[in-house]
Design a protein around this motif. Structure first.
Motif, short mmCIF file in Angstrom:
data_model
loop_
_atom_site.label_atom_id
_atom_site.label_comp_id
_atom_site.label_asym_id
_atom_site.label_seq_id
_atom_site.Cartn_x
_atom_site.Cartn_y
_atom_site.Cartn_z
N LEU A 248 21.37 44.88 -52.56
CA LEU A 248 22.90 45.07 -52.61
C LEU A 248 23.47 45.34 -51.27
N ALA A 251 27.84 47.09 -51.19
CA ALA A 251 27.48 48.18 -52.30
C ALA A 251 28.65 49.04 -52.42
N LYS A 430 27.10 46.19 -56.89
CA LYS A 430 27.47 44.73 -56.17
C LYS A 430 28.86 44.70 -56.03
N ASN A 443 23.31 44.07 -60.74
CA ASN A 443 24.80 44.18 -60.44
C ASN A 443 25.02 45.88 -60.26
#
Ligand code: AMP
Length: 593
Positions: A248, A251, A430, A443
């Motif tokens: 990620l 982030a 994310k 995610n």
């Protein structure tokens, strides 16, 4: 379709453990049902009358059902009790005692459904007697096989060994002859959380013989709706900060609170009010749902009031918020552990608990804003809506802080800060990701301090059964228990550990008590357990336990392919459904890093 014919399908499904065969049987069954029948049958197949969020409960205990059986078949209660003790399943008992009784079994699926609905809806004084009467009247009209299944439904023991996912597979088979439509159907199910509606829609489509393209469009149009819960997005894990940053790179880091997931819907049914600031009476409706989509609204009056205030103050038409609610000590402001927050779920004494242990709600996502479905918007955009409406706390609603980080050092610093402030860890998200209802993917990644100390980590596992204790252990009636992961691909449970140590005396006692409540008469069909690990007693897939272990190892014995070293019980996870347990993919991810 007559319920009698439906029962023949139930029997065939019960007899097989093969996933493909179950899917095939369901697909055959759906080919014979009208859209409405399909809807009702899908609830019944799962042992329910409606989706979870409608909170329809039978409140019919085994003791009462024994009375029902004795009344319906003119048998002394003692005799029914005795048979139940021998067989361990009232469905089987009824099948035996009803055998040979002359009943034609003329009721349709719909009629049986409506009858059961009436039973569930009886409330208040004298309702137990009325429920008994109605159930007995229903049984009298059924053939033996139908009675067997109908008796199990109110007891929550239909045990056909599959979940909504297998129903979606069966629908996909009906549509295209294979599983390829499951992702599309699952997506629609995730925003509507109602299997009946999906079944009805597909059967409608098949009946009309429309093109698949038309259905695709219809499914894509299924957007969020106020008052109907969305299946929550879930987090994965990664073993180190390096791996999180690698996966990620863009982030947002948030604190992870150890409370209860709360999905808050607040909306006006009649649209926006012009003079809302001046009117005393509110027309704002609020519903609060748990991660299992149960209705928590009566348990959190302070969240309800705050949500109304938010909608009124910003003069909105409606919002759906995703959040974590955690109780705190009003004197010191310190958060209480999860076990305290969950006490609200007991439903009684809410006013008192609210005074002593109010909750603070940390809103971390928004799924719907003023008529607009935000699920497909990137997180950064969704956060911008939140920043607007929750720039300052509204009642107990607070904005969850989020920091954008680009390197490992920043992430580590934040993590240390939060953990030393007593929080559970961090959630890394994310920032360009959509909200994937019901999905566990990268995610969102959770990271807790336990991940830093060797491989020690916790897993949410399903109790599959238990072994009789010998010697000293026998004093709790349980010597060891078997736990497993949930495998969504095949909708079944795979073993990971047989646990015989790592529990306090109190935990053993409680575990035994809970296991007895969910005892199954034989191994549930969707458990894949090697012969060597066969339990003395099996349990229905229902109880989720959080297990801490020092290490994950590969295992030739366990059907998940993994085993745990030094497992111990952390707590009972009453807020999780068995289908929300750790998955084999997560085990793999954690082991391989
Ligand atoms: P776990 O229960 O360990 O799988 O962790 C995921 C849960 O963490 C979610 O279901 C939420 O209830 C909770 N949670 C706490 N803080 C957050 C946050 N900032 N963002 C998302 N979930 C959170």
């Amino acid at each position: 379709m007559l319920f009698k014919d439906f029962s023949v399908y139930l029997q065939k499904i019960e007899k097989t453990t093969l996933r493909l065969e179950i899917t095939d049987l369901l697909s055959q069954l759906f080919s014979k049902l009208s859209p409405t029948e399909g809807k009702l049958a899908s609830y019944l197949l799962l042992g329910q009358l409606a989706p979870n969020y409608q909170g329809i409960e039978f409140n019919l205990a085994t003791k009462t059902m024994i009375k029902v059986v004795s009344r319906a078949y003119n048998l002394p209660e003692e005799e029914v009790k005795k048979k139940y003790k021998e067989i361990g399943d009232l469905g089987e008992v009824v099948w035996q005692v009803a055998e040979g009784k002359e009943t034609e079994g003329k009721l349709s699926i719909e009629e049986v459904y409506r009858h059961l609905y009436k039973v569930a809806k009886e409330e208040g004084e004298g309702s137990v007697e009325r429920k008994q009467y109605l159930m007995a009247e229903l049984l009298k009209q059924l053939d033996p096989l139908s009675s067997k299944y109908v008796v199990r439904i109110p007891l929550g023991k239909l045990r056909l060994g599959f979940s909504q996912l297998t129903i979606l597979d069966a629908l996909s088979w009906r549509l295209v002859g294979d599983k390829s439509w499951r992702p599309l159907l699952e997506k629609a199910y995730n925003v509507r959380s109602d299997i009946g509606i999906i079944v009805e829609m597909i059967l409608n489509h098949l009946q009309k013989k429309e093109k698949l393209e038309v259905l695709k469009e219809l499914l894509a149009k299924m957007t969020v709706q106020s008052g109907i819960p969305i299946r929550p997005a879930l987090a994965s894990r990664l073993p180190s900060f390096e791996e999180i940053i690698a996966k990620l790179p863009q982030a947002g880091v948030e604190p992870k609170y150890d409370g209860l997931r709360t999905q808050i819907h607040a909306w006006r049914e009649k649209g926006r009010k012009k003079d809302s600031l001046f009117s005393k009476e509110t027309d704002v409706k609020v519903k609060i749902f748990s991660r299992n989509l149960e209705d928590l609204t009566p348990m959190f009056p302070e969240i309800k009031e705050s949500a109304i205030e938010l909608v009124e103050r910003s003069n909105l038409q409606g919002v759906i918020l995703d959040s974590e609610s955690i109780s705190f000590d009003p004197q010191t402001g310190r958060f209480y552990p999860f076990q305290e927050t969950i006490k609200r779920k007991r439903k009684y004494n809410v006013a008192e608990l609210r005074r002593q242990r109010p909750v603070r709600t940390y809103v971390f996502d928004i799924l719907y804003f003023d008529g607009e479905d935000l699920l497909t918007q990137p997180l950064s955009k969704r956060r911008s809506y939140l920043n607007k409406i929750l720039a300052k706390p509204v009642g107990c609603l607070n904005l969850t802080p989020q920091h954008l980080v680009k390197d490992k050092k920043e992430m580590e610093t934040l993590f240390e800060e939060y953990v030393s402030a007593g929080l559970e860890g961090i959630m890394v998200k994310k920032i360009d990701s959509v909200y994937q209802a019901g999905a566990r993917n990268f995610n969102w990644v959770k990271f807790k301090p336990s991940a830093l100390t060797s491989v020690e980590d916790t897993f949410d596992l399903v109790v599959l059964g238990w072994y009789q204790g010998k010697g000293k252990r026998n004093k709790f009636g349980i010597g060891a228990f078997l736990v497993g992961v949930y495998n969504p691909r095949d909708d079944n449970y795979l073993t990971v550990s047989k646990i015989g140590t790592g529990l306090t005396d109190d935990q053993w006692r409680e575990l035994h008590k809970r296991c007895l409540e969910i005892k199954a008469p034989h191994k549930p069909a969707n458990y894949v357990v090697p012969k060597e690990l066969a339990c003395d007693f099996w349990t229905e897939p229902s109880l989720v336990v959080e297990i801490k272990a020092d290490e994950i190892t590969r295992s030739p014995l366990h059907t998940s392919g993994y085993a745990l070293r030094f497992p111990r019980l952390v707590r009972f996870r009453d807020d999780k459904l068995p289908t929300q347990a750790t998955t084999p993919e997560e085990m793999k991810e954690m082991m391989e890093g």
